[in-house]
Design a protein around this motif. Sequence first.
Motif, PDB file in Angstrom:
ATOM      1  N   PHE A 185      -1.366   0.029   2.431  1.00  0.00           N
ATOM      2  CA  PHE A 185      -0.235  -0.497   2.056  1.00  0.00           C
ATOM      3  C   PHE A 185      -0.035   0.257   0.709  1.00  0.00           C
ATOM      4  O   PHE A 185      -0.022   0.658  -0.204  1.00  0.00           O
ATOM      5  N   THR A 186       2.062   0.550   0.582  1.00  0.00           N
ATOM      6  CA  THR A 186       1.662   1.684  -0.747  1.00  0.00           C
ATOM      7  C   THR A 186       2.991   0.490  -1.702  1.00  0.00           C
ATOM      8  O   THR A 186       3.922  -0.111  -1.626  1.00  0.00           O
ATOM      9  N   ILE A 187       2.747   0.882  -3.011  1.00  0.00           N
ATOM     10  CA  ILE A 187       2.586   0.029  -3.787  1.00  0.00           C
ATOM     11  C   ILE A 187       3.404   1.337  -4.983  1.00  0.00           C
ATOM     12  O   ILE A 187       3.181   2.599  -5.232  1.00  0.00           O
ATOM     13  N   ALA A 188       3.982   0.955  -6.136  1.00  0.00           N
ATOM     14  CA  ALA A 188       5.528   1.399  -6.556  1.00  0.00           C
ATOM     15  C   ALA A 188       4.318   1.540  -7.817  1.00  0.00           C
ATOM     16  O   ALA A 188       2.812   1.698  -8.047  1.00  0.00           O
ATOM     17  N   TYR A 189       4.871   3.557  -8.453  1.00  0.00           N
ATOM     18  CA  TYR A 189       3.497   3.816  -9.321  1.00  0.00           C
ATOM     19  C   TYR A 189       3.391   3.161 -10.943  1.00  0.00           C
ATOM     20  O   TYR A 189       2.632   2.588 -11.618  1.00  0.00           O
ATOM     21  N   ASP A 225       4.061  10.402  -2.352  1.00  0.00           N
ATOM     22  CA  ASP A 225       5.826  10.554  -3.248  1.00  0.00           C
ATOM     23  C   ASP A 225       6.324   9.985  -3.674  1.00  0.00           C
ATOM     24  O   ASP A 225       6.838   9.638  -4.929  1.00  0.00           O
ATOM     25  N   ASN A 226       5.536   8.931  -2.745  1.00  0.00           N
ATOM     26  CA  ASN A 226       7.175   7.929  -2.455  1.00  0.00           C
ATOM     27  C   ASN A 226       6.172   6.552  -3.389  1.00  0.00           C
ATOM     28  O   ASN A 226       6.370   5.534  -3.671  1.00  0.00           O
ATOM     29  N   GLY A 227       4.744   6.712  -3.679  1.00  0.00           N
ATOM     30  CA  GLY A 227       3.939   5.867  -4.685  1.00  0.00           C
ATOM     31  C   GLY A 227       2.524   5.651  -4.043  1.00  0.00           C
ATOM     32  O   GLY A 227       2.282   6.694  -3.823  1.00  0.00           O
ATOM     33  N   ILE A 228       1.757   4.984  -4.682  1.00  0.00           N
ATOM     34  CA  ILE A 228       0.223   4.622  -4.341  1.00  0.00           C
ATOM     35  C   ILE A 228       0.115   3.882  -3.044  1.00  0.00           C
ATOM     36  O   ILE A 228       0.193   2.932  -2.608  1.00  0.00           O
ATOM     37  N   GLY A 260       5.137 -10.253  -8.535  1.00  0.00           N
ATOM     38  CA  GLY A 260       6.332  -9.326  -9.120  1.00  0.00           C
ATOM     39  C   GLY A 260       5.304  -8.283  -8.841  1.00  0.00           C
ATOM     40  O   GLY A 260       5.657  -6.847  -9.094  1.00  0.00           O
ATOM     41  N   ILE A 261       4.486  -8.042  -7.224  1.00  0.00           N
ATOM     42  CA  ILE A 261       4.344  -6.456  -7.631  1.00  0.00           C
ATOM     43  C   ILE A 261       5.592  -5.755  -6.535  1.00  0.00           C
ATOM     44  O   ILE A 261       6.145  -6.179  -5.564  1.00  0.00           O
ATOM     45  N   ASN A 262       5.746  -4.457  -6.718  1.00  0.00           N
ATOM     46  CA  ASN A 262       7.208  -3.858  -5.359  1.00  0.00           C
ATOM     47  C   ASN A 262       6.350  -3.295  -4.447  1.00  0.00           C
ATOM     48  O   ASN A 262       5.353  -1.769  -5.064  1.00  0.00           O
ATOM     49  N   MET A 263       6.442  -3.212  -3.778  1.00  0.00           N
ATOM     50  CA  MET A 263       6.124  -2.514  -2.601  1.00  0.00           C
ATOM     51  C   MET A 263       6.653  -1.367  -1.882  1.00  0.00           C
ATOM     52  O   MET A 263       8.257  -1.792  -1.739  1.00  0.00           O
ATOM     53  N   GLN A 264       6.449  -0.264  -1.718  1.00  0.00           N
ATOM     54  CA  GLN A 264       7.756   0.932  -1.082  1.00  0.00           C
ATOM     55  C   GLN A 264       7.733   0.306   0.710  1.00  0.00           C
ATOM     56  O   GLN A 264       6.888  -0.574   0.755  1.00  0.00           O
TER      57      GLN A 264
END
Length: 277
Positions: A185-189, A225-228, A260-264
Amino acid sequence: MEQEHQKIALYIQKIIDMMIGYSPKLISAFLILFIGLYLIRIINRLIRKIMIRRNLDPTLTKFLADLLLWALRILLFVTFISKLGIETSSFVAILGAIGLAVGLSLQGSLSNLAGGVLIIVFKPFRDGDLIEAQGITGTVSEIQLFVTKLIAANNQTVFIPNGPLSNGSIINYSMQGHRRAEFTFTIAYDADIKTVKQIILNLLLNDPNVLKTPAPRVFVKSLADNGIVLAVYPWAKNEDFDAVSTNTLENCKYALENAGINMQPYVQELSKTNLQE
C-alpha cells in the motif's frame, strides 16, 4: 505299386520315429509353458499386493504390474520356442528391432510416460493441490501416466504433458498447508507511519482467517516518489487464502479512509492469489 506302398510306409515310419524322438521336447516345452503361465499369474498377484501394502499410487501399481506381466510372458515365450528347438537369436533380434522402431516413433510419448512415473513416485504434487507449472496455474484434478489434468480458476480443463512437467519448475501452493499473501500500500508522506501500521495490524489480528502463527507483518518497504510504500504480509490456511486476500484489500482501504489516512492511487499485489471468479 508295391514299391510306392513301401515308400509311403517308409515315410510314415520316419514321421513316427521323428515324433517319438521329438515328443520329449514337445512335452517338456508345453509343461514349461503351462507351469510358467501359472507361476506368472501368482507372481503378478503377489507383486500387486506388495505395491498396494506400500501405498503406491494405484495408477503406478497397475502400470508396473502390467509391465512385469508382459515382460515375463515374452521371456516365457522365448523359453518355450527355444525348448522346441527353434533358433531364438533371430527372433530376439527381430524383437529388438521392433522395440527400437517403436521407441523412436513414440519417443515423445515415452518421455511423457517416464515423466508420469517420476511424478507418481516422487509426488511433487497430489490430486487437489494448487500448482503453477508450464505457465499455467490450476488445481490438480488427475495425474495420468502421460498427462496431468488441471482445473484453472476459470474452470477450464488443462492437460499438461508429463515429460515437460516433470523436467520443469513446479510451484506447489498447497504442500505446506498455509500460504502468505503479499501486498503493498502506498500512503502519503504526511501520514503517520506508526498509526497506519497499527491500524492494519489490528485488522489482520482481528480477522479469524488470518493465522496468528506465523504472525502477520506490516513494514515500510520503500520510499517512492509518490509516497511511502508499506508491505503487508498476512498468513492463511490454503482454504482461507482467497478470503484473506480480498478481505485484506477491502478492509484496509475502508479502515485507512475512516482514519483520514490518504492512500496514494497505487496498490500492487505481489502474490499469486488465484481468486476464483
